[in-house]
Design a protein around this motif. Structure first.
Motif, short mmCIF file in Angstrom:
data_model
loop_
_atom_site.label_atom_id
_atom_site.label_comp_id
_atom_site.label_asym_id
_atom_site.label_seq_id
_atom_site.Cartn_x
_atom_site.Cartn_y
_atom_site.Cartn_z
N ALA B 185 1.17 -1.24 -0.05
CA ALA B 185 -0.13 -0.04 0.37
C ALA B 185 1.64 1.32 -0.23
O ALA B 185 0.64 2.15 -0.68
CB ALA B 185 -1.10 -0.04 1.09
N ASP B 186 2.51 1.07 0.90
CA ASP B 186 2.67 2.69 0.88
C ASP B 186 3.63 2.62 -0.73
O ASP B 186 4.09 3.49 -0.61
CB ASP B 186 3.63 2.05 2.38
N LYS B 192 -4.21 -0.51 1.96
CA LYS B 192 -4.25 -1.94 2.47
C LYS B 192 -5.03 -2.77 1.71
O LYS B 192 -5.47 -3.55 0.87
CB LYS B 192 -3.66 -2.06 3.33
N GLU B 193 -6.26 -2.06 2.35
CA GLU B 193 -7.80 -2.36 1.85
C GLU B 193 -7.92 -1.99 0.11
O GLU B 193 -8.44 -3.58 -0.14
CB GLU B 193 -9.16 -2.07 2.40
N SER B 194 -7.54 -1.67 -0.85
CA SER B 194 -7.64 -1.72 -1.67
C SER B 194 -6.31 -2.29 -2.45
O SER B 194 -6.75 -3.11 -3.53
CB SER B 194 -7.53 -0.18 -1.66
N ILE B 196 -5.47 -5.06 -1.10
CA ILE B 196 -6.40 -6.44 -0.89
C ILE B 196 -7.01 -6.34 -2.21
O ILE B 196 -7.37 -7.71 -2.97
CB ILE B 196 -6.47 -6.88 0.17
N ARG B 197 -7.75 -5.89 -2.11
CA ARG B 197 -9.22 -5.85 -3.63
C ARG B 197 -8.38 -6.39 -4.92
O ARG B 197 -9.14 -6.44 -5.74
CB ARG B 197 -9.92 -4.61 -2.93
N VAL B 198 -7.69 -5.46 -4.99
CA VAL B 198 -6.89 -5.25 -6.65
C VAL B 198 -6.15 -6.29 -6.32
O VAL B 198 -6.46 -6.74 -7.95
CB VAL B 198 -6.33 -3.93 -6.42
N LEU B 199 -5.78 -6.89 -6.05
CA LEU B 199 -4.74 -7.98 -6.24
C LEU B 199 -6.06 -8.94 -6.41
O LEU B 199 -5.70 -9.76 -7.07
CB LEU B 199 -4.29 -8.40 -5.35
N LYS B 200 -7.09 -9.02 -5.93
CA LYS B 200 -8.19 -9.49 -5.58
C LYS B 200 -8.67 -10.14 -7.10
O LYS B 200 -8.78 -11.54 -7.24
CB LYS B 200 -9.04 -9.91 -3.97
N LYS B 201 -9.15 -9.14 -7.42
CA LYS B 201 -9.80 -9.01 -8.69
C LYS B 201 -8.71 -9.37 -9.37
O LYS B 201 -8.92 -10.02 -10.56
CB LYS B 201 -9.70 -7.45 -8.90
N PHE B 202 -7.37 -8.64 -10.19
CA PHE B 202 -6.27 -9.09 -10.89
C PHE B 202 -6.52 -11.31 -10.55
O PHE B 202 -6.24 -12.13 -11.73
CB PHE B 202 -5.02 -8.81 -10.08
N GLN B 203 -6.40 -11.27 -9.75
CA GLN B 203 -6.61 -12.94 -9.26
C GLN B 203 -7.72 -13.67 -10.05
O GLN B 203 -7.36 -14.24 -10.80
CB GLN B 203 -6.08 -13.43 -7.66
N GLU B 204 -8.29 -12.93 -9.57
CA GLU B 204 -9.91 -13.68 -10.41
C GLU B 204 -10.39 -13.45 -12.01
O GLU B 204 -10.39 -14.53 -12.78
CB GLU B 204 -11.62 -12.58 -9.96
#
Lengths: 230, 230
Positions: B185-186, B192-194, B196-204
DNA sequence: CGCGAGCTTGACGTTGTTCAACTAGAGTGG
DNA sequence: CCACTCTAGTTGAACAACGTCAAGCTCGCG
C-alpha cells in the motif's frame, strides 16, 4: 523564434550562479557552441520524446516543464525562471526528452551543444559537483511532490502550489499570474474545477485575494498549516 | 547490528557495477574508511531527519526507503537490492536524511565516510559522471511515480507496483514476497484494503496468482495495459 | 486451545471528478 | 457600434472511486 545575438557567456555568467565555476576559456568554449533563441508565449522549446541535442539555459522569461499524458491531462513538474538551466535526466540516460518545455511568457534561452557540456562535466569537477548539488535539490523537490500528491487533499495541494508560486516563481506579492486555471490544476495534480473551488474558499477565509490575474497572499502561515495537514 | 569484516572493496567491486570506475588506490582508500554492518529485518539503517555521515552501499539483503509522514502513513519511495548505493539527495543539499532506510530482510551494508566519497567526486570524473547517470535514472523513476500517483486509479497503481517488484526486486517468477500488504500500500500510495481488493481482482482475472506469500505473474502485458490506462 | 498479528471482506461516507450549463470578456466582422 | 463567437472561468448536481470503519478470518505460536 527569432535568433538573437545576446551579449556573451562571460557577461551572462556574471548575472547567474550557474556558471560560476567556469573559467574564461570554458565560457568562451560554451559561447562558441551556443545560440540564443527567443520564444513567444506558447511555443515549445523541446518536446517530450524527441532526442536531446542541446543543454538549455533560460536567460529570460518563464518556462513550463510538463509531462504529457494521454487524455490531454498534463502534469507540470516545474516552472523555471532565469537564470537557470533545465536539467533533463534523460540526457544522461537515453538522450531523449522525458518532458516538454514550453515558453509560458516571452522567453529567451541559450542552446548549448550537449557534447560541449559533457566535456565540461569531465574536465571541471567543481562544475560537476555543483551540478549534482542542483539536481539533488530538485530531487528533494520531487519527494515533496510525491508526498503531496499521494497523501494530501485538494486544499493541501493547492496550498502547496501557491507556496511554490510565491516567492519562487513570482517574487512580488501581489503577483500577476501568467498561468491559467488549467495550469494551476496541472501543477497541483487535480482538476481546474477543484482549483477554482479551493481558491474561492481560500478567498472567503481571507487567506488570499484574487482580482483578475492578480493574486495576493495574505496569510502564508495559514497556507503552510493547510499544506501540512493535507 | 553485528559488525562484520567482509572481504574488501576490490573484491566487492568485482561483483558490482558500482565502483567500476575506481582504481586500486581509490578502492583501498574507500576500504580503509568503511565498516560493514549486518542488520536484522526491521532494523533502521538511517532515519529521516538525522544528519548524514555515511555513504551507504547495500551488499546483501533488501532495503526499504520511505518517507515518514504524519498520521503513520508512510510512502515507500523505493526498494533496493545489492550491490548498489543509496543516493540520498540530502547529502548534497543540507547533509540530512530526507527519508528512512530500513532493512526489509537480513541485510549487510557498507558505511563509507562521506568526506572520502566527496573527495572522490572531485578527483574521479568518470565515477562522478557515472553517478550523475545513476541518479538521473532515479529521477526518471520519480517522474513515473508522480505521473502514477496523480493520474492513475488503484488498478493502475497496483499494476505499477507489481511491475516494479518483478523482475527488478524479485527476479524469479513466482516470487516470495518479503513485504506485507501495508508495504504494498505504501509503495502504491493507497490503503492496504484497496491493495487487497485489487490483487483479488487481478487473481480472479487470471493475471496473477497468490499463494500465501508467493506471487506469480501470469500476464505481464495485461498489467502493462492496466498501468497505461490508469 | 486461546491469543494476537496480519489479512480479508462488506457497508458506508467522503471526496473529488465529471458533465453540463452559464457567465464574462476579448476579438471579429458586418 | 453592435451582434457573434470563442475561450477561460465559474457554478451546481450527479456519480464514481476510494478511504474509513468495523467485524470476521487465518495461521502461527505459546
Amino acid at each position: 523564434m527569432a535568433q538573437e545575438y545576446h551579449n556573451n557567456c562571460s557577461l551572462c555568467g556574471r548575472n547567474s550562479e550557474v556558471f560560476k565555476y567556469m573559467d574564461k576559456d570554458e565560457l568562451k568554449k560554451i559561447d562558441s557552441h551556443r545560440v540564443s533563441i527567443r520564444y513567444k508565449p506558447g511555443e515549445i522549446i523541446f518536446k517530450q520524446g524527441t532526442p536531446c541535442y542541446n543543454f538549455i539555459c533560460i536567460t529570460q522569461g518563464l518556462v513550463k516543464l510538463y509531462i504529457e499524458h494521454q487524455r490531454n491531462r498534463n502534469l507540470i513538474i516545474g516552472l523555471m525562471r532565469p537564470v537557470n538551466y533545465i536539467y533533463e535526466p534523460g540526457f544522461f540516460v537515453d538522450k531523449h526528452h522525458h518532458f516538454t518545455a514550453l515558453a509560458a511568457e516571452e522567453t529567451t534561452a541559450c542552446l548549448i551543444d550537449i557534447n560541449v557540456m559533457k566535456e565540461l562535466f569531465f574536465s571541471n569537477q567543481a562544475f560537476s559537483y555543483d551540478f549534482i548539488q542542483r539536481i539533488s535539490r530538485q530531487a528533494l523537490g520531487l519527494f515533496d511532490r510525491i508526498s503531496s500528491c499521494t497523501h494530501k487533499h485538494v486544499f493541501g495541494k493547492v496550498a502547496d502550489t501557491l507556496l511554490y508560486l510565491h516567492p519562487k516563481i513570482y517574487p512580488e506579492n501581489p503577483f500577476y499570474l501568467s498561468l491559467c486555471r488549467q495550469d494551476l490544476a496541472d501543477l497541483s495534480g487535480i482538476t481546474k474545477e477543484s482549483v477554482i473551488r479551493v481558491l474561492k474558499k481560500f478567498q472567503e477565509e481571507g487567506i488570499i485575494s484574487i482580482n483578475g490575474d492578480q493574486i495576493e497572499i495574505f496569510d502564508r502561515e495559514r497556507l503552510e498549516v493547510i499544506s501540512d495537514k493535507g
